[in-house]
Write an enzyme that holds these catalytic residues in place. Structure first.
Site, PDB file in Angstrom:
ATOM      1  N   HIS A  93      -2.267 -61.003  -4.381  1.00  0.00           N
ATOM      2  CA  HIS A  93      -1.383 -61.721  -3.471  1.00  0.00           C
ATOM      3  C   HIS A  93      -0.104 -61.138  -2.980  1.00  0.00           C
ATOM      4  O   HIS A  93       0.736 -61.733  -2.177  1.00  0.00           O
ATOM      5  CB  HIS A  93      -1.102 -63.136  -4.153  1.00  0.00           C
ATOM      6  CG  HIS A  93      -0.232 -62.971  -5.327  1.00  0.00           C
ATOM      7  ND1 HIS A  93      -0.294 -62.567  -6.536  1.00  0.00           N
ATOM      8  CD2 HIS A  93       1.217 -63.264  -5.322  1.00  0.00           C
ATOM      9  CE1 HIS A  93       0.505 -62.496  -7.256  1.00  0.00           C
ATOM     10  NE2 HIS A  93       1.513 -62.855  -6.727  1.00  0.00           N
TER      11      HIS A  93
HETATM   12  C1  UD1 Z   1       5.621 -66.162  -5.125  1.00  0.00           C
HETATM   13  C2  UD1 Z   1       6.289 -65.261  -5.788  1.00  0.00           C
HETATM   14  C3  UD1 Z   1       5.711 -64.124  -6.709  1.00  0.00           C
HETATM   15  C4  UD1 Z   1       4.811 -64.733  -7.462  1.00  0.00           C
HETATM   16  C5  UD1 Z   1       3.727 -65.876  -6.710  1.00  0.00           C
HETATM   17  C6  UD1 Z   1       2.514 -66.388  -7.654  1.00  0.00           C
HETATM   18  C7  UD1 Z   1       8.460 -64.881  -4.758  1.00  0.00           C
HETATM   19  C8  UD1 Z   1       9.209 -63.914  -3.866  1.00  0.00           C
HETATM   20  N1  UD1 Z   1       7.444 -64.721  -5.111  1.00  0.00           N
HETATM   21  O1  UD1 Z   1       4.908 -65.602  -4.232  1.00  0.00           O
HETATM   22  O2  UD1 Z   1       6.662 -63.580  -7.467  1.00  0.00           O
HETATM   23  O3  UD1 Z   1       3.776 -63.932  -8.138  1.00  0.00           O
HETATM   24  O4  UD1 Z   1       4.609 -66.746  -6.137  1.00  0.00           O
HETATM   25  O5  UD1 Z   1       1.925 -67.399  -6.750  1.00  0.00           O
HETATM   26  O6  UD1 Z   1       9.241 -65.904  -5.006  1.00  0.00           O
HETATM   27  N2  UD1 Z   1       1.456 -71.483  -0.077  1.00  0.00           N
HETATM   28  C9  UD1 Z   1       0.652 -72.526   0.083  1.00  0.00           C
HETATM   29  N3  UD1 Z   1       0.861 -73.477  -1.029  1.00  0.00           N
HETATM   30  C10 UD1 Z   1       1.669 -73.239  -2.117  1.00  0.00           C
HETATM   31  C11 UD1 Z   1       2.477 -72.251  -2.170  1.00  0.00           C
HETATM   32  C12 UD1 Z   1       2.282 -71.294  -1.370  1.00  0.00           C
HETATM   33  O7  UD1 Z   1      -0.050 -72.682   0.744  1.00  0.00           O
HETATM   34  O8  UD1 Z   1       1.742 -74.172  -2.957  1.00  0.00           O
HETATM   35  C13 UD1 Z   1       1.410 -70.350   0.904  1.00  0.00           C
HETATM   36  C14 UD1 Z   1       2.369 -70.690   2.053  1.00  0.00           C
HETATM   37  O9  UD1 Z   1       1.513 -70.271   3.284  1.00  0.00           O
HETATM   38  C15 UD1 Z   1       3.469 -69.762   1.771  1.00  0.00           C
HETATM   39  C16 UD1 Z   1       2.781 -68.440   1.123  1.00  0.00           C
HETATM   40  O10 UD1 Z   1       1.676 -69.155   0.445  1.00  0.00           O
HETATM   41  O11 UD1 Z   1       4.162 -69.411   2.922  1.00  0.00           O
HETATM   42  C17 UD1 Z   1       3.549 -67.791   0.055  1.00  0.00           C
HETATM   43  O12 UD1 Z   1       4.278 -68.626  -0.758  1.00  0.00           O
HETATM   44  P1  UD1 Z   1       5.546 -68.160  -1.558  1.00  0.00           P
HETATM   45  O13 UD1 Z   1       6.109 -69.072  -2.362  1.00  0.00           O
HETATM   46  O14 UD1 Z   1       6.619 -67.799  -0.258  1.00  0.00           O
HETATM   47  O15 UD1 Z   1       5.149 -66.686  -1.915  1.00  0.00           O
HETATM   48  P2  UD1 Z   1       4.110 -66.183  -3.051  1.00  0.00           P
HETATM   49  O16 UD1 Z   1       3.336 -65.384  -2.183  1.00  0.00           O
HETATM   50  O17 UD1 Z   1       3.252 -67.258  -3.441  1.00  0.00           O
END
Ligand code: UD1
Length: 372
Positions: free
Chosen positions: A213
């Site tokens: 991821h």
């Molecule tokens: C975040 C953390 C990362 C951690 C990871 C675990 C930061 C900078 N990064 O990254 O350190 O390892 O979480 O998962 O805080 N999304 C969904 N549903 C959710 C959550 C996310 O669909 O419940 C999708 C969305 O499209 C979102 C993307 O995932 O835009 C990224 O989510 P985000 O929280 O920004 O970062 P992660 O890549 O999950």
């Protein structure tokens, strides 16, 4: 009886994203079990899907959050700013004595900043880790959070060295072990009873597990294609089970014209099911931070699909090998594992199931001192 003789100490614990939940669970349990503490749990809502959040609360017996800020997804600036603004309101209203944050996600940094600006001291759990790669958003979050926290709770010796090098005073640094391993040990027996393998048609030690991821791996179509090509090749020799993170699912849909790799793709799994899957795997391929530590404790070989790690003890003492993203290196290291050339590794000191107790001991001593 409260420890101050007056009001109980109010500890506001913050969790936002999936890797936070297994770290906050043992801390809350410990705070609730001790007299004199009044824990408050705030979920920032950074992760909001049932599979990324709710199922972890259920699996780990975490109480309902007292508050959910509901910030959801967004750019780094927007997500961080929203947590900062909403958390400030919560802190002004709830007036905690201490804020406890875990890990390195955007919610961690934003909550720390809000608290420190209001004069509320912060304890950072999993402090001091450094990848020395500032293109990782987590590295920025770690450096900034550590630099303004009052109590730095560290999991491994490199973390202590990093903080000292950055000029942090010795008395702020506490090597307490690893709360994520508290959770693993508390739940492993229950996880082993699940029928996850039967359901997926797998036999122990005959499959690999993949998680992916990191923005550096999944946000660029070329990197993603190259990685999937070598992984598909490996899958011909040992089946690869791949629970897919929502960011990666979106990237596959957007960047690969919706053509998924021919691996055994699954929706994200709950904590217990994933632990079961990992514990019986022949090997794990990952770009996660926490999984490098969990595989070390489980004694399962781990190949980390990144150029660096902020958790070097998993390499020196554990079962982790940093392989980067070069297909030839990945292939060669998988070959070694399949040929039985595994390092057994050892479990690092303090990764013993009691880290949360040691953290609350430190807070209790400090708060008693403050109250005297
Ligand atoms: C975040 C953390 C990362 C951690 C990871 C675990 C930061 C900078 N990064 O990254 O350190 O390892 O979480 O998962 O805080 N999304 C969904 N549903 C959710 C959550 C996310 O669909 O419940 C999708 C969305 O499209 C979102 C993307 O995932 O835009 C990224 O989510 P985000 O929280 O920004 O970062 P992660 O890549 O999950």
């Amino acid at each position: 009886m409260s420890i101050s003789g007056g009001h109980p100490f109010r500890v506001l614990a913050v969790a936002g994203a999936r890797p936070n939940f297994m770290k906050i669970a043992p801390l809350l349990r410990e705070l609730r079990a001790r007299e004199g503490f009044e824990p408050i749990l705030v979920h920032t809502g950074q992760h909001y899907d049932a599979a990324m959040s709710e199922s972890f609360f259920r699996d780990l017996g975490i109480p309902e959050p007292d508050l959910n800020l509901g910030v959801g997804s967004g750019s780094h600036g927007a997500q961080t700013a929203q947590v900062l603004q909403l958390m400030e309101e919560v802190l002004v209203e709830r007036r905690p004595d201490v804020v406890l944050v875990v890990g390195d996600v955007n919610s961690t940094l934003a909550a720390t900043l809000a608290a420190v600006k209001l004069g509320i001291p912060v304890g950072h759990v999993e402090a001091g880790l450094r990848s020395f790669d500032r293109s990782m958003p987590e590295e920025i979050n770690r450096i900034l959070t550590d630099s303004i926290s009052e109590w730095l709770f560290v999991t491994e010796p490199a973390g202590v060295e990093n903080l000292k090098r950055e000029g942090v005073a010795d008395e702020k640094i506490h090597r307490v072990g690893n709360v994520m391993i508290d959770t693993l040990q508390a739940h492993l027996a229950r996880a082993r009873e699940l029928d996850t393998l039967e359901r997926l048609g797998l036999e122990p030690r005959t499959y690999a597990v993949l998680t992916l991821h990191r923005p550096s791996n999944v946000d660029d179509p070329e990197s993603l294609r190259r990685l999937f090509a070598v992984l598909e090749e490996i899958d011909q020799r040992i089946p690869i089970v791949f629970p897919v993170h929502p960011r990666t699912r979106d990237a596959i849909a957007r960047l690969l014209s919706g053509e998924p790799p021919s691996l055994h793709m699954l929706d994200p799994l709950g904590y217990l099911e994933f632990l079961r899957l990992m514990a019986d795997a022949r090997l794990v391929l990952t770009d996660s931070g926490g999984i490098q530590e969990e595989t070390t404790v489980l004694g399962v070989p781990c190949l980390t699909l990144r150029e660096n790690t902020e958790r070097p003890i998993t390499v020196t003492d554990g079962t982790n090998t940093i392989v980067g993203t070069d297909p030839a290196v990945i292939r060669a290291e998988v070959d070694k594992i399949l040929a039985g050339e595994n390092r057994p590794g050892r479990i690092p000191d303090g990764w013993d199931g009691s880290a949360a107790g040691r953290i609350v001991d430190v807070l209790e001593a400090a708060l008693r001192g403050d109250a005297a």
